[in-house]
Design a protein around this motif. Structure first.
Motif: not given
Lengths: 357, 273
Positions: B72-77, B222-229
């Motif tokens: 998430s951090v790497l992708i967002s930045i 990223p974290l959004t996929a993490f939640i969805a899992s």
């Protein structure tokens, strides 16, 4: 050495032609002022010379070299903007040395030049400040300093004093005149203020609607305006302009019928006027005198006492209003009925198309 | 006229009401994360319960939080930097060299945001597959940068419009080429605006779920996929989902909180001058 030559310069924005074929020769070390009402194209003309706008047609020569396609910084010019346009995030010293930094000048050399300019403009104590910590007059001096540092062939000023209050404006006007004297370079100056134009210029260029109306020294424009526009624009208070009719005309002079009843002889004026032709009579306020009876009669409606002189605004009997200049201690008071006398030798006469005769 | 006490009270109440309404789901999620699975689905909902950390433990065992958070951090930045790199020259050109089509161009860019993303899912998926970008960080960086591009250009454009053009012209007279104009004059002058734009872009990227769910599986998730899992095949586990969500949004919430002054200042820039 720097002469600037404009040959049939035109500028169009889309379909609108804002500069219409201007021809002008600016001599080396001259102080030329472009003056005219707002929207006359004077700033655009300056920006064309600066290289901030592209020239649509015509040739621009600096020292005989065509510079139409030369970028602004390579033309050897420096410009002072109306809004000063200082770099807000840089100190005064950095503002002044920015051009040198871009040109790759060494730090020591930059410091030397900035110090020199600061000395001329008395900015030494402000070098480390940011523009927002300066007063309007100081900012103006920094803007001029930024121009001086570049050691330009020609200085361009775009209404540099119009953001200052009246007192400071007079002071800066004197400073700019002294600067021109000491730097001895060509200066081109744009203003809408004809007093600035008169006081600073060697040569005034009066512009209207993107075309030159007249070029001349301040006194030439004042004493021999070529047309009604220049006559009305140069001089403060403005020249009195009154409609009149030719009564008799010969090669040696004209007699005109004034509004009201009087008549006036303008001797030594070669012309081809015909009797009954409408003309405009122009009289400077200082050429009118209170006198009984006189050619005009009317009522004083406003008296402006400036100390050294008094301006009387008089409603003459046919409804027109004229301004006259009298002595500072003039006894005339508001609502007085007065007579006004004029000497035909000091008058200007314009034909129906506005040209001076 | 000064507003009456009653009016002030009313406004305060409405503001608090609205704030609570918006905050309530987050609060509920926060609380549910500390409940047992049974407590979490009880009706009527429990307000008082015995807090437990078992969900966090379970989440931690089942999925790699650190990996997703790093993604998430790497992708967002990364996406934000890429978007800024493309938008800064674009906004500069639009703001300082306007033409007859500038307005149209701006509107056209914005109009691409009106298209539902699902409309281009299949072509984008096939493109990603053929370019070997599926489940890669670089793939998400590219798609996030592109979807945020219109907003970033628009924001930068409005900030650049506030910079007096005479300052850049003075730079030009001083010999600045476009690159130097950008670097030495425009970027420092518009730094606060650029910072707000970057913050907003980071937040938008962080919260983006549609593309991350469809274009990643595990490596680049990223974290959004993490939640969805945690909402998947075995059924819904509310407490674990809540715990996972809390962990996913905590960093951006803290980040947003710390930068809110900058964000608000940037986004109301010009409107309240």
């Amino acid at each position: 050495m720097a002469t600037v030559t404009l040959q049939r310069i035109s500028k169009s924005f889309g379909d609108v032609e804002v500069i219409k074929g201007v021809d002008l020769e600016i001599e080396d070390r001259g102080f030329v002022v472009f003056v005219g009402p707002s929207g006359c194209g004077k700033s655009t003309l300056l920006r064309l010379i600066a290289g901030l706008e592209e020239i649509t047609r015509g040739e621009l020569l600096i020292d005989g070299q065509r510079v139409n396609d030369v970028p602004p910084d390579k033309r050897g010019l420096a410009m002072v903007f109306q809004s000063y346009a200082l770099y807000p995030h840089m100190t005064v010293a950095d503002n002044m040395s920015f051009s040198l930094r871009l040109a790759g000048v060494s730090r020591a050399e930059r410091d030397k030049k900035v110090r020199e300019a600061a000395r001329i403009l008395q900015l030494e104590s402000l070098l480390e400040r940011k523009p927002r910590e300066l007063s309007g007059g100081q900012r103006q001096r920094v803007a001029i300093g930024r121009a001086i540092v570049r050691n330009p062939k020609v200085f361009l000023f775009d209404e540099p004093l119009s953001n200052l209050d009246a007192g400071l404006r007079v002071q800066m006007r004197i400073e700019i005149a002294r600067l021109h004297e000491s730097l001895n370079t060509t200066m081109i100056y744009v203003t809408h203020d004809q007093v600035e134009a008169m006081t600073l210029a060697d040569k005034i260029v009066v512009l209207r609607d993107g075309a030159i109306e007249q070029v001349g020294t301040p006194l030439e424009l004042y004493q021999r305006p070529r047309n009604l526009f220049v006559a009305g624009f140069i001089g403060s208070p403005a020249m009195n302009l009154l409609p009149a009719r030719v009564k008799a005309a010969s090669q040696s002079g004209v007699i005109i019928a004034l509004p009201g009843a009087g008549e006036l002889e303008l001797p030594d004026r070669s012309n081809n006027l015909k009797p009954d032709e409408p003309v405009t009579l122009g009289i400077r306020p200082e050429h009118l005198h209170l006198s009984q009876p006189g050619q005009f009669h009317g009522e004083v409606i406003v008296a402006e006492r400036l100390g050294s002189e008094t301006y009387l605004y008089i409603q003459i009997d046919d409804g027109k209003r004229i301004t006259i200049e009298t002595r500072g201690d003039s006894a005339a008071r508001i609502h007085d009925r007065v007579g006004v006398e004029v000497d035909g030798r000091n008058c200007h006469l314009f034909n129906s198309s506005g040209e001076a005769i | 006229m000064k507003p009456s006490l009653f009016k002030k009270l009313l406004v305060t109440l409405i503001a608090w009401g609205a704030a609570l309404l918006m905050f309530f789901p987050i609060l509920w999620m926060l609380l549910s994360g500390f409940k047992t699975e049974i407590d979490a689905v009880t009706t009527p909902p429990l307000l008082l319960f015995e807090p437990t950390l078992e969900n966090y433990e379970a989440v931690h065992q089942r999925a790699n939080y650190i990996n997703s958070a790093t993604n998430s951090v790497l992708i967002s930045i990364g996406a934000t930097l890429l978007a800024l790199g493309l938008s800064i020259p674009a906004a500069y050109a639009l703001a300082f060299f306007p033409s007859k089509r500038t307005r149209g161009t701006l509107l056209w860019m914005l109009s691409t945001k009106m298209l539902p993303p699902v409309g281009v899912l299949v072509p984008v998926y096939i493109l990603f597959r053929d370019l070997d970008l599926l489940d890669t960080r670089i793939g998400l960086i590219i798609i996030y940068a592109l979807i945020n591009l219109p907003i970033v250009v628009w924001l930068l454009y409005t900030f650049y419009k506030e910079v007096p053009k005479e300052i850049l012209e003075a730079g030009r007279m001083d010999g600045a080429r476009p690159r130097q104009e950008l670097l030495y004059l425009l970027m420092p002058l518009a730094a606060p605006g650029t910072a707000s734009t970057a913050l907003l872009s980071i937040i938008l990227c962080w919260n983006e779920a549609f593309w991350s769910l469809n274009l990643t599986t595990s490596d680049a998730a990223p974290l959004t996929a993490f939640i969805a899992s945690f909402s998947a095949p075995e059924g819904l586990f509310w407490a674990k989902l809540s715990a996972a969500s809390t962990m996913a949004i905590a960093p951006i919430l803290i980040f947003g909180w710390l930068s809110q002054r900058q964000l608000v200042r940037g986004l109301t820039f010009g409107a309240v001058k």
